[in-house]
Motif scaffolding. Structure first.
Motif, PDB file in Angstrom:
ATOM      1  N   MET A 166      -0.091  -3.148 -15.889  1.00  0.00           N
ATOM      2  CA  MET A 166       0.754  -2.193 -15.178  1.00  0.00           C
ATOM      3  C   MET A 166       1.537  -2.891 -14.059  1.00  0.00           C
ATOM      4  O   MET A 166       1.246  -4.028 -13.707  1.00  0.00           O
ATOM      5  CB  MET A 166      -0.107  -1.063 -14.595  1.00  0.00           C
ATOM      6  N   ASN A 167       2.522  -2.185 -13.526  1.00  0.00           N
ATOM      7  CA  ASN A 167       3.391  -2.734 -12.482  1.00  0.00           C
ATOM      8  C   ASN A 167       3.178  -2.034 -11.154  1.00  0.00           C
ATOM      9  O   ASN A 167       2.840  -0.859 -11.100  1.00  0.00           O
ATOM     10  CB  ASN A 167       4.859  -2.588 -12.874  1.00  0.00           C
ATOM     11  N   MET A 168       3.417  -2.776 -10.082  1.00  0.00           N
ATOM     12  CA  MET A 168       3.421  -2.220  -8.739  1.00  0.00           C
ATOM     13  C   MET A 168       4.853  -1.917  -8.338  1.00  0.00           C
ATOM     14  O   MET A 168       5.728  -2.781  -8.440  1.00  0.00           O
ATOM     15  CB  MET A 168       2.794  -3.223  -7.755  1.00  0.00           C
ATOM     16  N   GLY A 169       5.091  -0.683  -7.888  1.00  0.00           N
ATOM     17  CA  GLY A 169       6.410  -0.302  -7.404  1.00  0.00           C
ATOM     18  C   GLY A 169       6.543  -0.567  -5.913  1.00  0.00           C
ATOM     19  O   GLY A 169       5.958  -1.504  -5.379  1.00  0.00           O
ATOM     20  N   VAL A 170       7.294   0.272  -5.226  1.00  0.00           N
ATOM     21  CA  VAL A 170       7.589   0.031  -3.818  1.00  0.00           C
ATOM     22  C   VAL A 170       6.401   0.320  -2.903  1.00  0.00           C
ATOM     23  O   VAL A 170       5.533   1.132  -3.201  1.00  0.00           O
ATOM     24  CB  VAL A 170       8.777   0.889  -3.332  1.00  0.00           C
ATOM     25  N   PHE A 171       6.399  -0.395  -1.775  1.00  0.00           N
ATOM     26  CA  PHE A 171       5.662   0.035  -0.592  1.00  0.00           C
ATOM     27  C   PHE A 171       6.633  -0.055   0.582  1.00  0.00           C
ATOM     28  O   PHE A 171       7.664  -0.725   0.505  1.00  0.00           O
ATOM     29  CB  PHE A 171       4.387  -0.794  -0.367  1.00  0.00           C
ATOM     30  N   VAL A 172       6.313   0.647   1.665  1.00  0.00           N
ATOM     31  CA  VAL A 172       7.221   0.689   2.816  1.00  0.00           C
ATOM     32  C   VAL A 172       6.966  -0.508   3.710  1.00  0.00           C
ATOM     33  O   VAL A 172       5.815  -0.813   4.054  1.00  0.00           O
ATOM     34  CB  VAL A 172       7.059   2.005   3.602  1.00  0.00           C
ATOM     35  N   ILE A 173       8.019  -1.158   4.139  1.00  0.00           N
ATOM     36  CA  ILE A 173       7.911  -2.431   4.842  1.00  0.00           C
ATOM     37  C   ILE A 173       7.936  -2.249   6.360  1.00  0.00           C
ATOM     38  O   ILE A 173       8.627  -2.966   7.054  1.00  0.00           O
ATOM     39  CB  ILE A 173       9.023  -3.387   4.368  1.00  0.00           C
ATOM     40  N   THR A 174       7.197  -1.295   6.870  1.00  0.00           N
ATOM     41  CA  THR A 174       7.118  -1.109   8.322  1.00  0.00           C
ATOM     42  C   THR A 174       5.670  -0.994   8.749  1.00  0.00           C
ATOM     43  O   THR A 174       4.854  -0.371   8.077  1.00  0.00           O
ATOM     44  CB  THR A 174       7.859   0.153   8.783  1.00  0.00           C
ATOM     45  N   SER A 175       5.352  -1.574   9.894  1.00  0.00           N
ATOM     46  CA  SER A 175       3.972  -1.593  10.378  1.00  0.00           C
ATOM     47  C   SER A 175       3.628  -0.380  11.229  1.00  0.00           C
ATOM     48  O   SER A 175       2.470  -0.001  11.318  1.00  0.00           O
ATOM     49  CB  SER A 175       3.736  -2.869  11.203  1.00  0.00           C
ATOM     50  N   ASP A 176       4.614   0.225  11.866  1.00  0.00           N
ATOM     51  CA  ASP A 176       4.300   1.369  12.739  1.00  0.00           C
ATOM     52  C   ASP A 176       5.376   2.452  12.675  1.00  0.00           C
ATOM     53  O   ASP A 176       5.667   3.122  13.658  1.00  0.00           O
ATOM     54  CB  ASP A 176       4.123   0.904  14.186  1.00  0.00           C
TER      55      ASP A 176
END
Length: 315
Positions: A106-116
């Motif tokens: 399976m594939n991994m899609g997006v994650f959000v690139i912000t820490s806070d």
């Protein structure tokens, strides 16, 4: 509770729904018997397009553990996930999710690139160094997260509108910041995808032509558009034509019917036609299921799978 026991307990509850809806015919069932020890998984065929679900979407069948939800979804034809909060998970969780996806193909899609959650404030539009530094640091962290979970795409939102500056100055500030971020991501083959949102009018990035122009100006394979069809239906409509106009800068697609932001078939959008058009353009990427379930519980999850089977049946 073990996944197979949970599925056994919910099988009777789901059986009546499937029989009544006529989807229990051989070869088209959206409910499968659970895996047993030593047996190979019995999985539905994959969809024509690559839809990615998120944590919690199948919790009534798979349980609270995201890993078990992934296995349940695989058995029902899904081949990708997305996880906005991946950067907030522990290193061990990130690795376990990545290992599970790799084993299942399976594939991994997006994650959000912000820490806070800095993207919900007035940030990159200001041109201030503090926000550029924060983004650069988050990009460096995101590179390591992506390695653990097998990700390629990550969502970026430039922040809110800076009312003390003209639109052109804000746009120049955003382009400058994104170019610096690309120097971190590009050597690793990673792609940040800029999301146009409809949540409130204070957001800087709201329209596809605006994001298209920014991507052209940044001029990097690591900066593309995230075309969320729910948000774009609210902001500008004319989905198919706007997809066509910005197609060469689109790196990722997301789904959600409007109104309500639920699965296809629950609102005004003709997703069967949209999916057919996307497939006809040769799209091989991921379509994130960035929406909620219209109905709750096991019945709602089965109805969601059925909705995707119907919308995906465009061949």
């Amino acid at each position: 509770m073990k996944r197979r026991n949970f599925l056994q307990q919910t099988a009777l509850a789901g059986a009546s729904l499937l029989t009544a809806s006529g989807v229990s015919a051989a070869g088209n069932s959206i409910y499968r018997q659970p895996r047993t020890a030593g047996s190979a998984p019995v999985a539905d065929k994959p969809f024509n397009l690559n839809y990615a679900f998120h944590d919690g979407m199948f919790k009534s069948h798979g349980g609270a553990d995201f890993i078990d939800q992934i296995k349940f979804a695989y058995d029902h034809g899904f081949r990708s996930i997305e996880d906005n909060g991946m950067m907030g998970r522990t290193v061990d969780q990130q690795k376990k999710i990545g290992d599970t996806l790799q084993k299942l193909g399976m594939n991994m899609g997006v994650f959000v690139i912000t820490s806070d959650n800095w993207h919900w404030r007035t940030t990159l539009t200001t041109g201030k160094q503090e926000w550029i530094d924060k983004m650069i640091n988050d990009c460096k962290t995101a590179v390591e997260v992506a390695k653990r979970c097998g990700a390629k795409w990550m969502t970026v939102v430039p922040g809110n509108y800076e009312r003390s500056l003209s639109l052109d100055y804000q746009t120049a500030n955003v382009i400058t910041a994104l170019r610096k971020a690309c120097t971190i991501l590009e050597p690793h083959g990673l792609v940040m995808v800029l999301e146009m949102l409809s949540d409130n009018p204070d957001l800087f990035l709201r329209h596809s032509d605006q994001a298209y122009m920014i991507c052209k100006a940044v001029n990097s394979p690591s900066c593309k558009m995230l075309f969320d069809m729910y948000h774009m239906q609210r902001n500008e409509g004319d989905i198919i034509n706007n997809l066509n106009k910005s197609w060469d800068e689109i790196g990722y697609l997301q789904i959600g019917d409007n109104p309500g932001r639920k699965e296809p078939g629950t609102g005004e959008m003709n997703y069967k036609n949209i999916f057919k058009h996307i497939h006809g353009k040769g799209y091989k990427g991921i379509l994130g299921m960035e929406h909620g379930n219209f109905q709750k519980g096991t019945e709602g999850e089965l109805a969601l799978i059925k909705a995707y089977r119907e919308a995906d049946n465009f061949m």
